[in-house]
Design a protein around this motif. Structure first.
Motif, PDB file in Angstrom:
ATOM      1  N   HIS A  13       0.858  -1.189   0.000  1.00  0.00           N
ATOM      2  CA  HIS A  13       0.000   0.000   0.000  1.00  0.00           C
ATOM      3  C   HIS A  13       0.892   1.237   0.000  1.00  0.00           C
ATOM      4  CE1 HIS A  13      -3.466   2.534   0.803  1.00  0.00           C
ATOM      5  NE2 HIS A  13      -2.771   3.124   1.748  1.00  0.00           N
ATOM      6  N   GLU A 105      -4.960 -13.414   2.491  1.00  0.00           N
ATOM      7  CA  GLU A 105      -5.716 -12.373   1.792  1.00  0.00           C
ATOM      8  C   GLU A 105      -6.317 -11.367   2.778  1.00  0.00           C
ATOM      9  OE1 GLU A 105      -8.380 -14.430  -0.906  1.00  0.00           O
ATOM     10  OE2 GLU A 105      -6.767 -14.717  -2.362  1.00  0.00           O
ATOM     11  N   GLY A 109      -4.001  -8.285   2.101  1.00  0.00           N
ATOM     12  CA  GLY A 109      -4.612  -7.701   0.912  1.00  0.00           C
ATOM     13  C   GLY A 109      -4.035  -8.270  -0.375  1.00  0.00           C
TER      14      GLY A 109
END
Length: 128
Positions: A13, A105, A109
């Motif tokens: 991210h 997951e 992510g």
């Protein structure tokens, strides 16, 4: 933030105002190993001879028996398991695949493409 030497680190991210989030391959492997050992019928993770020796010396690695390949936002997982005697290998393996995929997951992510399982041995000891 600099990459730790001898570790594969992947950005999961990035935000211009807040910064970035990176995750090491070993963290993904630990998540997979912990998720797998939570499944009933899994006696333990299996490792190679070096990992087994290290575990006996008291320096157990949480990612023992786990290999992950992280590329882009995809993860391939290979697990080596020791199964308890009396459990269906197919049922336990399917539960492990589902649990490992969901854990990775949900926590990272990242998308899990495949979870391969190798049964290394059957645990004959009765602990119940």
């Amino acid at each position: 933030m600099s990459k730790t030497e001898n570790r594969n680190v992947h950005m999961i991210h990035a935000d211009a105002q807040l910064g970035e989030v990176q995750i090491a391959d070993e963290v993904v492997a630990i998540i997979a190993g912990l998720a797998a050992t939570e499944v009933e019928g899994v006696a333990s993770m299996a490792g190679n001879v070096t990992n087994e020796l290290v575990a006996k010396l008291g320096m157990k690695k949480l990612s023992k028996g786990v290999k992950v390949l992280v590329s882009d936002q995809n993860v391939d997982v290979d697990l080596a398991l020791n199964i308890d005697y009396g459990y269906s290998i197919m049922k336990v393996s399917e539960k492990v695949q589902d649990k490992v995929k969901a854990a990775i997951e949900n926590m990272t992510g990242l998308h899990v493409s495949i979870v391969n399982i190798r049964i290394a041995s059957v645990n004959m000891e009765k602990n119940k």
